[in-house]
Design a protein around this motif. Structure first.
Motif, PDB file in Angstrom:
ATOM      1  N   ALA A 173       0.946  -1.484   0.371  1.00 57.30           N
ATOM      2  CA  ALA A 173      -0.295   0.641   0.152  1.00 57.30           C
ATOM      3  C   ALA A 173       1.000   1.185  -0.048  1.00 57.30           C
ATOM      4  O   ALA A 173       0.616   2.173  -0.480  1.00 57.30           O
ATOM      5  CB  ALA A 173      -1.142  -0.213   1.089  1.00 57.30           C
ATOM      6  N   LEU A 232      -5.534   4.173   3.680  1.00 62.81           N
ATOM      7  CA  LEU A 232      -5.332   2.308   3.863  1.00 62.81           C
ATOM      8  C   LEU A 232      -6.113   1.931   5.159  1.00 62.81           C
ATOM      9  O   LEU A 232      -5.987   1.904   6.367  1.00 62.81           O
ATOM     10  CB  LEU A 232      -3.802   1.726   3.862  1.00 62.81           C
ATOM     11  N   ASP A 261      -8.238   2.037   0.080  1.00 63.23           N
ATOM     12  CA  ASP A 261      -7.552   0.598   0.200  1.00 63.23           C
ATOM     13  C   ASP A 261      -8.183   0.325   1.154  1.00 63.23           C
ATOM     14  O   ASP A 261      -8.858   0.724   2.218  1.00 63.23           O
ATOM     15  CB  ASP A 261      -6.301   0.655  -0.173  1.00 63.23           C
ATOM     16  N   ALA A 289      -7.831  -5.389  -1.212  1.00 64.59           N
ATOM     17  CA  ALA A 289      -7.157  -5.210  -2.295  1.00 64.59           C
ATOM     18  C   ALA A 289      -6.186  -6.118  -1.381  1.00 64.59           C
ATOM     19  O   ALA A 289      -5.459  -5.981  -2.267  1.00 64.59           O
ATOM     20  CB  ALA A 289      -6.143  -3.840  -1.944  1.00 64.59           C
TER      21      ALA A 289
END
Length: 467
Positions: A173, A232, A261, A289
């Motif tokens: 990420a 994230l 994400d 993801a």
């Protein structure tokens, strides 16, 4: 003076585990190992050795003596001594009263496959060290990734467990979004999430409260609305403390709305996706993801057996790395597989072998039967405790973790009870805080645990609280 049994003639190197003569050299040694495992377990007599840390350390010192003697004692004596000592002093997850942690009893078939991996010793950092093992790993990772992602090119990396998988997820990420990535996670998240943010030089991870044990979409929505990107979000499918599962679809919806994400740490609960009875609990996994999966929990593998799964192999591109002695460009162009980008580690064991062997031996139905059976066992224990006048059940389990406490005990007494059972070698239970109180934790991962074993545990606890 007669040389100890198993000592090679003077000037002869000790036998090797591999090669054409390896099996013949291993066979008598395995007999010694298996006998030492048996005698050690008999000496222990319970889920762990009695006496506590100091007593056990003294026993080990006495058994080993000189760790590096001037003259060797021979293969058989060394194996008898150390394996017996290890087994006698083990916290054995195969014992039904050893139920503290996400520490499974490995299946015999998986341990046997692990022996072959140790004997052949392939290393998965270049094809010329692991021709067949690398092919096994490639087939296994693609197959398992496809269980979670219905995409054209799903993939997975073999890791040492959930911690490494979570670290890799945050690293990928960061490489997608840059060093100013903010990580949002619940207070229920595994400790490796904020630690990975620290390790990778990211801003300190932001912890959101989880008073009910799971991430609240309303709290997450507020955090996403006030946190500048990139972000994230890490959700959990199977918390370490209580085996709870965050509301994955709601969290994924919020991530989509705020263009954040999503990584899901499904180390504990991810394999529920395989079982028709329980897969509804983890719907939403495919929207992440990246996914952390751990087969040395509800997969009954010897440590280590983790995975990081992604919906497309292209997401793993940042891990590409070149070292001329391992993946020279002309070798890669000539068709030799490039393995170096499959891990941050260089030398690594073929852990895929034991997993692939287990899947072949059990099949989908055999593995899901084990998962279903252990969840049923946890519900049986919860039902017994819920109707018992001397115990308080925290909640019925989602996975295989049951939290409970003696009804009239305070936190100090609960902690003392647990340590007393450990020192006596009678039971291994975990501990965790929930709702402002300390609870005993039984993590049931042994598919051989019976209702009678659970009754024995309850009777043991009941007697220990009234002495």
């Amino acid at each position: 003076m007669t040389a100890p049994p198993g000592t090679p003639p003077p000037g002869t190197p000790p036998p090797l585990a591999g090669g054409p003569h390896g099996p013949a050299a291993l066979r008598p040694l395995l007999d010694t190992v298996l006998e030492a495992l048996r005698t050690g377990a008999e000496e222990r007599g319970g889920p762990l050795p009695a006496g506590g840390p100091d007593t056990q350390a003294a026993r080990v010192r006495a058994a080993l003596g000189d760790v590096l003697p001037a003259h060797g004692t021979g293969d058989h004596e060394a194996l008898r001594t150390l394996v017996h000592t290890l087994a006698a002093g083990a916290a054995d997850p195969a014992h039904p009263l050893c139920a503290a942690h996400l520490h499974c009893p490995p299946l015999a078939v998986a341990a046997a496959a692990d022996l072959a991996a140790s004997a052949l010793n392939p290393s998965l950092d270049s094809w010329d060290q692991a021709p067949a093992a690398s092919a096994v790993e490639a087939l296994l990772t693609r197959t398992l990734a496809a269980e979670f992602y219905d995409t054209p090119h799903p993939d997975a990396l073999v890791t040492t467990g959930g911690t490494e998988a979570n670290q890799l997820a945050l690293l990928l990420a960061r490489e997608r979004h840059g060093p100013h990535l903010t990580v949002l996670h619940g207070a229920n998240a595994h400790h490796s999430i904020p630690r990975a943010a620290w390790l990778l030089g990211l801003p300190p991870a932001t912890e959101l409260p989880t008073p009910t044990g799971v991430l609240d979409p309303a709290d997450l929505a507020q955090a996403l609305a006030t946190t500048p990107g990139p972000v994230l979000v890490t959700a959990t499918a199977g918390t370490t403390d209580a085996g709870l599962i965050d509301p994955l679809h709601h969290i994924a919806d919020l991530c989509d709305h705020h263009r954040a994400d999503l990584h899901i740490d499904a180390a504990y609960g991810g394999l529920l996706a395989l079982t028709p009875r329980h897969r509804h609990k983890v719907t939403g996994l495919a929207r992440a993801a990246s996914l952390t999966i751990d087969l040395h929990k509800l997969g009954w593998q010897p440590v280590a057996a983790g995975l990081l799964a992604v919906p497309d192999t292209a997401l793993l591109a940042p891990l590409a790395h070149q070292a001329d002695y391992l993946n020279a460009p002309d070798d890669t162009e000539a068709g030799l597989p490039d393995l170096l980008g499959r891990s941050l580690r260089t030398t690594r064991r073929p852990d895929a072998l034991k997993i692939a062997t287990t899947l072949r031996a059990l099949g989908r139905d055999g593995l899901t039967a084990l998962i279903d059976r252990t969840i049923d066992t946890a519900h049986h224990l919860a039902d017994r405790l819920d109707t018992h006048p001397r115990f308080t059940l925290h909640a019925h389990p989602t996975l295989t973790t049951v939290l409970f406490r003696p009804t009239h005990a305070d936190d100090t007494q609960v902690a003392t009870l647990r340590r007393t059972l450990l020192h006596q070698g009678r039971a291994v239970l975990g501990r965790t805080h929930a709702d402002g109180r300390l609870w005993l934790k039984a993590t049931l991962l042994n598919p051989h645990t019976t209702a009678a074993d659970l009754d024995t545990l309850i009777a043991l606890l009941e007697g220990s609280t009234h002495r």
